[in-house]
Design a protein around this motif. Structure first.
Motif, PDB file in Angstrom:
ATOM      1  N   SER A   1       0.843  -1.196   0.000  1.00 50.88           N
ATOM      2  CA  SER A   1       0.000   0.000   0.000  1.00 50.88           C
ATOM      3  C   SER A   1       0.877   1.243   0.000  1.00 50.88           C
ATOM      4  O   SER A   1       1.698   1.434   0.913  1.00 50.88           O
ATOM      5  N   ASN A   2       0.714   2.092  -1.005  1.00 52.75           N
ATOM      6  CA  ASN A   2       1.380   3.387  -1.020  1.00 52.75           C
ATOM      7  C   ASN A   2       0.582   4.374  -0.180  1.00 52.75           C
ATOM      8  O   ASN A   2      -0.650   4.352  -0.167  1.00 52.75           O
ATOM      9  N   VAL A   3       1.297   5.268   0.511  1.00 51.61           N
ATOM     10  CA  VAL A   3       0.653   6.312   1.305  1.00 51.61           C
ATOM     11  C   VAL A   3       1.070   7.664   0.730  1.00 51.61           C
ATOM     12  O   VAL A   3       2.264   7.952   0.617  1.00 51.61           O
ATOM     13  N   TYR A   4       0.080   8.485   0.357  1.00 51.39           N
ATOM     14  CA  TYR A   4       0.338   9.765  -0.296  1.00 51.39           C
ATOM     15  C   TYR A   4      -0.111  10.898   0.632  1.00 51.39           C
ATOM     16  O   TYR A   4      -1.200  10.848   1.210  1.00 51.39           O
ATOM     17  N   LEU A   5       0.736  11.932   0.727  1.00 50.78           N
ATOM     18  CA  LEU A   5       0.481  13.025   1.663  1.00 50.78           C
ATOM     19  C   LEU A   5       0.086  14.302   0.928  1.00 50.78           C
ATOM     20  O   LEU A   5       0.793  14.763   0.017  1.00 50.78           O
ATOM     21  N   PHE A   6      -1.048  14.893   1.360  1.00 49.62           N
ATOM     22  CA  PHE A   6      -1.514  16.188   0.865  1.00 49.62           C
ATOM     23  C   PHE A   6      -1.692  17.121   2.065  1.00 49.62           C
ATOM     24  O   PHE A   6      -2.375  16.764   3.030  1.00 49.62           O
ATOM     25  N   VAL A   7      -1.071  18.293   1.988  1.00 52.56           N
ATOM     26  CA  VAL A   7      -1.028  19.202   3.143  1.00 52.56           C
ATOM     27  C   VAL A   7      -1.439  20.603   2.718  1.00 52.56           C
ATOM     28  O   VAL A   7      -1.037  21.083   1.647  1.00 52.56           O
ATOM     29  N   ARG A   8      -2.212  21.255   3.566  1.00 49.83           N
ATOM     30  CA  ARG A   8      -2.467  22.687   3.414  1.00 49.83           C
ATOM     31  C   ARG A   8      -2.240  23.349   4.760  1.00 49.83           C
ATOM     32  O   ARG A   8      -2.370  22.714   5.820  1.00 49.83           O
ATOM     33  N   LYS A   9      -1.909  24.612   4.728  1.00 54.84           N
ATOM     34  CA  LYS A   9      -1.604  25.341   5.963  1.00 54.84           C
ATOM     35  C   LYS A   9      -2.878  25.694   6.709  1.00 54.84           C
ATOM     36  O   LYS A   9      -2.988  25.492   7.917  1.00 54.84           O
ATOM     37  N   ASN A  10      -3.861  26.226   5.968  1.00 52.28           N
ATOM     38  CA  ASN A  10      -5.135  26.633   6.558  1.00 52.28           C
ATOM     39  C   ASN A  10      -6.288  26.009   5.787  1.00 52.28           C
ATOM     40  O   ASN A  10      -6.141  25.638   4.612  1.00 52.28           O
ATOM     41  N   LYS A  11      -7.427  25.922   6.423  1.00 52.46           N
ATOM     42  CA  LYS A  11      -8.609  25.347   5.778  1.00 52.46           C
ATOM     43  C   LYS A  11      -9.143  26.256   4.679  1.00 52.46           C
ATOM     44  O   LYS A  11      -9.650  25.779   3.652  1.00 52.46           O
ATOM     45  N   LEU A  12      -9.020  27.577   4.888  1.00 52.36           N
ATOM     46  CA  LEU A  12      -9.605  28.537   3.955  1.00 52.36           C
ATOM     47  C   LEU A  12      -8.538  29.463   3.389  1.00 52.36           C
ATOM     48  O   LEU A  12      -7.543  29.777   4.041  1.00 52.36           O
ATOM     49  N   GLU A  13      -8.750  29.896   2.166  1.00 52.27           N
ATOM     50  CA  GLU A  13      -8.050  31.032   1.575  1.00 52.27           C
ATOM     51  C   GLU A  13      -9.116  32.085   1.331  1.00 52.27           C
ATOM     52  O   GLU A  13      -9.932  31.953   0.429  1.00 52.27           O
ATOM     53  N   GLY A  14      -9.111  33.135   2.165  1.00 54.23           N
ATOM     54  CA  GLY A  14     -10.230  34.064   2.125  1.00 54.23           C
ATOM     55  C   GLY A  14     -11.468  33.372   2.645  1.00 54.23           C
ATOM     56  O   GLY A  14     -11.488  32.861   3.759  1.00 54.23           O
ATOM     57  N   LYS A  15     -12.494  33.293   1.800  1.00 52.48           N
ATOM     58  CA  LYS A  15     -13.735  32.644   2.209  1.00 52.48           C
ATOM     59  C   LYS A  15     -13.967  31.328   1.490  1.00 52.48           C
ATOM     60  O   LYS A  15     -15.038  30.727   1.612  1.00 52.48           O
ATOM     61  N   THR A  16     -12.974  30.862   0.719  1.00 52.88           N
ATOM     62  CA  THR A  16     -13.127  29.611  -0.017  1.00 52.88           C
ATOM     63  C   THR A  16     -12.134  28.576   0.484  1.00 52.88           C
ATOM     64  O   THR A  16     -11.129  28.903   1.115  1.00 52.88           O
TER      65      THR A  16
END
Length: 313
Positions: A257-272
């Motif tokens: 099983s490969n494990v792939y990582l996706f990361v963001r700093k904050n949930k929103l950019e502005g209101k989206t």
């Protein structure tokens, strides 16, 4: 599927052009072989007029003066055990009569003129005949074998077909654009959680938001990059080493099983909703605790300097 989503926000060649360091080498990129040939034929290259793509050192010791990336055109090489499909990204190396050496059993980019006198640019496998001449062979059996002539010129050899996920590395994607990178369709029920494992695949996907504003304390998972090579991830509160997801994490290599990582700093950019950066494949190192588990992962490809600083700030 194409490696770049139409909705991506940032690219390595723009926002993260700094901080490539010694782990990525930037190579000229061209949309096809004809443009590449024309570029290298000129005596002085205007580098600001072309795009560059950074490749990890796993692709070898590359020199932008002679190595470049171009997209394949047509289906003449789409066949056999190692097909080259229309639109594939190809890593090639320039050759000239002094440096070409033996070209037999290699895949070469060839320049020739068609019956109307227009230049054509082809990829073909080269086979030397017993009479000393060369056959140019397409991998698609619908295309005939033809013999090399003095009017043809080999200008590059194929080094490798670039894995599309390599080109997706450190690019940003909206959540719904991520499943097509792996050949899946987006489904809210399947792809909305932080640890995704879908029925159609053994592979696993981690979706991490580093800043958990608005969540109650008991739901504040502790996720961060230890350095450019390691990531600390905390599971959901109901995950322990004996649970299904716990075993999937610990035994992912054994299970294929490969494990792939996706990361963001904050949930929103502005209101989206903010996009996620694809940070590559992970390898399990260790864990502590239970409900939740604190897991140390090793990244297959180190994080770019600028992206690491962005996530830290």
């Amino acid at each position: 599927p194409p490696p770049f989503s139409s909705r991506r926000r940032h690219t390595r060649c723009s926002r993260w052009s700094r901080g490539l360091g010694d782990v990525y080498k930037r190579q000229p990129f061209f949309s096809d072989l004809k443009i590449a040939c024309g570029y290298f034929r000129t005596s002085e290259h205007e580098s600001e007029n072309i795009d560059y793509i950074g490749l990890p050192l796993s692709y070898g010791n590359l020199d932008p003066a002679k190595h470049f990336i171009a997209r394949a055109s047509g289906n003449s090489m789409d066949g056999g055990k190692n097909p080259i499909k229309d639109g594939d990204y190809l890593l090639l190396e320039l050759v000239n009569p002094a440096s070409a050496g033996s070209i037999s059993n290699l895949t070469m980019a060839i320049e020739q003129q068609d019956t109307a006198g227009d230049d054509q640019y082809l990829l073909r496998d080269i086979r030397k005949r017993s009479d000393g001449g060369y056959d140019l062979i397409a991998r698609n059996p619908d295309y005939p074998v033809f013999q090399a002539s003095d009017e043809m010129r080999t200008f590059a050899r194929l080094k490798s077909i670039i894995d599309p996920l390599t080109l997706a590395l450190h690019e940003s994607y909206m959540r719904e654009d991520i499943p097509p990178l792996f050949g899946f369709e987006f489904n809210v029920g399947a792809w909305q959680s932080g640890h995704v494992k879908i029925k159609e695949s053994k592979d696993q996907f981690l979706f991490v938001t580093l800043n958990k504003q608005g969540k109650q304390q008991q739901h504040q998972y502790h996720d961060y990059f230890i350095d450019k090579y390691q990531f600390h991830w905390q599971s959901q509160n109901n995950t322990d080493p004996t649970s299904g997801k716990g075993k999937c994490i610990i035994n992912h290599v054994r299970d294929g099983s490969n494990v792939y990582l996706f990361v963001r700093k904050n949930k929103l950019e502005g209101k989206t909703a903010a996009p996620f950066f694809y940070c590559g494949k992970l390898n399990y190192q260790s864990y502590k605790g239970s409900k939740p588990m604190s897991v140390i992962w090793q990244l297959d490809d180190p994080l770019l300097d600028d992206l690491f600083e962005y996530f830290k700030s």
